[in-house]
Design an enzyme around this catalytic site. Structure first.
Site, PDB file in Angstrom:
ATOM      1  N   ARG A  50       0.851  -1.190   0.000  1.00  0.00           N
ATOM      2  CA  ARG A  50       0.000   0.000   0.000  1.00  0.00           C
ATOM      3  C   ARG A  50       0.885   1.237   0.000  1.00  0.00           C
ATOM      4  NH1 ARG A  50       2.207   2.114   3.796  1.00  0.00           N
ATOM      5  NH2 ARG A  50       0.764   3.818   3.541  1.00  0.00           N
ATOM      6  N   GLY A  51       0.208   2.401  -0.132  1.00  0.00           N
ATOM      7  CA  GLY A  51       0.953   3.641  -0.296  1.00  0.00           C
ATOM      8  C   GLY A  51       1.001   3.940  -1.790  1.00  0.00           C
ATOM      9  N   ALA A  52       0.689   5.188  -2.145  1.00  0.00           N
ATOM     10  CA  ALA A  52       0.467   5.521  -3.557  1.00  0.00           C
ATOM     11  C   ALA A  52       1.612   5.102  -4.497  1.00  0.00           C
ATOM     12  CB  ALA A  52       0.157   7.012  -3.670  1.00  0.00           C
ATOM     13  N   ARG A  89      -7.619  -0.435  -6.691  1.00  0.00           N
ATOM     14  CA  ARG A  89      -7.918   0.656  -5.744  1.00  0.00           C
ATOM     15  C   ARG A  89      -8.168   1.931  -6.563  1.00  0.00           C
ATOM     16  NH1 ARG A  89      -4.320   1.238  -0.559  1.00  0.00           N
ATOM     17  NH2 ARG A  89      -6.255   2.186   0.179  1.00  0.00           N
ATOM     18  N   GLN A 193      -2.148   2.751   9.864  1.00  0.00           N
ATOM     19  CA  GLN A 193      -0.869   2.817   9.143  1.00  0.00           C
ATOM     20  C   GLN A 193       0.154   3.642   9.918  1.00  0.00           C
ATOM     21  OE1 GLN A 193      -3.834   3.215   7.752  1.00  0.00           O
ATOM     22  NE2 GLN A 193      -3.929   2.572   5.614  1.00  0.00           N
ATOM     23  N   ASP A 234      -2.145  11.046  -2.167  1.00  0.00           N
ATOM     24  CA  ASP A 234      -2.470   9.957  -3.093  1.00  0.00           C
ATOM     25  C   ASP A 234      -2.838  10.473  -4.476  1.00  0.00           C
ATOM     26  OD1 ASP A 234      -3.020   8.825  -0.267  1.00  0.00           O
ATOM     27  OD2 ASP A 234      -2.781   7.097  -1.593  1.00  0.00           O
ATOM     28  N   LYS A 245      -4.861  10.151   3.084  1.00  0.00           N
ATOM     29  CA  LYS A 245      -5.543   9.310   4.073  1.00  0.00           C
ATOM     30  C   LYS A 245      -6.524  10.117   4.925  1.00  0.00           C
ATOM     31  CE  LYS A 245      -5.228   5.791   4.418  1.00  0.00           C
ATOM     32  NZ  LYS A 245      -6.145   4.779   3.837  1.00  0.00           N
TER      33      LYS A 245
END
Ligand code: MRU
Length: 336
Positions: A50-52, A89, A193, A234, A245
């Site tokens: 995860r994470g852009a 996503r 996170q 993001d 987020k």
């Protein structure tokens, strides 16, 4: 081979993608090793990666690995892989940016060593992100006028990118430059996170930190305990509105009220020139289960209704500056 002392969210070994399963952190360092594009798509959906920037890089590798063993172009296969990854996503634009980079590469190559050509491109996307993270970290040093208390949200470090991170790259470099007194880490609901991943990265880097609940920030600011807030993004629209987020917008509002500078750090792959402003950004919604339950323990009643957006939009007017690999952009923003 992954060096367990240097955190890497994704790596390539024996022509397979090695993903550090972030759902198990900080308790367990488990790795998923696969060359199956569908398994990589599932890893993105499950937030194992995860994470852009990291999901963009994982998707690029998935496209290449989907062609392992192929020597000629296969448009049907390419479309199948591309479309599978495209729906994993919705909010981080880096995913779509990376997929489009891979499509342009696919379109430009002739039959032949298709797998290696696509893999070469995925590696370039990965290597570029490593360089961008370093440059963001370096450019962000300008934010510190003295040894500071920083607040950050979600996770923006090595786990969220292909390299050293965005906001966290700035913080780690600043610590090495003796410019960090303490990092306040928002736990970051619903999936933690902050308290799971950012805390883990700060622990590894031996940087002093305290975890706070997301609602503690205003109290700290009121008491003059925060010098600067730095988060990632993001997706950033042309006018500078930034998706990040959920809870980032609250932070920006609080910063504005308490006169604390609020910065965003992101690579150029996070800018979406097709979005005029934040209203055009699709916001992912998460399952009610993530709010109702914690590690299978029921916090509240299953039949209660939940609204759980994963991201929010911080209006450009609340952003002091955007740190990129090129420079720090100051308002008024316009990314044409
Ligand atoms: O749902 P996640 O964990 O993928 O969300 C990630 C974030 O919101 C990060 O802050 C953002 O991607 C910036 S990462 C460099």
């Amino acid at each position: 081979m992954i060096n367990k002392n240097t955190l890497k969210s994704i790596d390539l070994a024996d022509n397979k993608l090695v993903i550090l399963n972030q759902t198990k952190l900080p308790h367990e360092e488990e790795y998923i090793k696969t060359d199956d594009f569908n398994r990589i798509a599932m890893a993105i959906e499950r937030l194992e990666v995860r994470g852009a920037p990291a999901i963009g890089i994982a998707a690029a590798y998935a496209v290449a690995l989907g062609f392992k063993g192929k020597t000629s172009k296969d448009y049907e296969l390419f479309t199948k892989i591309y479309e599978r990854l495209y729906v994993t996503r919705p909010t981080a634009v880096n995913l779509f940016w990376a997929l489009n980079e891979m499509r342009n590469k696919y379109d430009s190559i002739n039959d032949g060593d298709i797998f290696n050509e696509l893999l070469k491109k995925a590696k370039i996307i990965h290597q570029d992100d490593i360089k961008k993270c370093e440059a963001i970290g370096k450019n962000g040093q300008e934010l510190f006028k003295k040894k500071s208390a920083v607040l950050t949200h979600c996770n923006t470090g090595a786990l969220a990118t292909g390299g050293s991170g965005t906001a966290l790259s700035i913080i780690v470099k600043a610590f090495k430059n003796n410019l960090i007194e303490i990092v306040y880490v928002d736990e970051t609901r619903p999936l933690f996170q902050g308290s799971r991943l950012t805390a883990f990265e700060l622990e590894k880097a031996e940087i002093p930190f305290k975890i706070i609940t997301d609602s503690t920030a205003a109290f700290l600011m009121k008491n003059g305990k925060i010098d600067v807030v730095i988060t990632g993004a993001d997706r950033i629209a042309r006018n500078g509105d930034a998706a990040n987020k959920i809870g980032t917008y609250n932070l920006a509002v609080n910063c504005n009220y308490h006169n604390v500078p609020f910065y965003i750090a992101a690579p150029s792959s996070t800018f979406d020139k097709n979005c005029e402003n934040g209203n055009a950004i699709k916001i992912e919604e998460r399952s009610s289960k993530e709010i109702i339950e914690l590690n299978s323990i029921k916090i509240t009643k299953e039949n209660y209704e939940v609204f759980s957006p994963s991201f929010d939009i911080t209006p450009a007017g609340l952003i002091t500056g955007i740190v990129t690999e090129e420079k720090i952009y100051k308002p008024p923003f316009y990314f044409g």
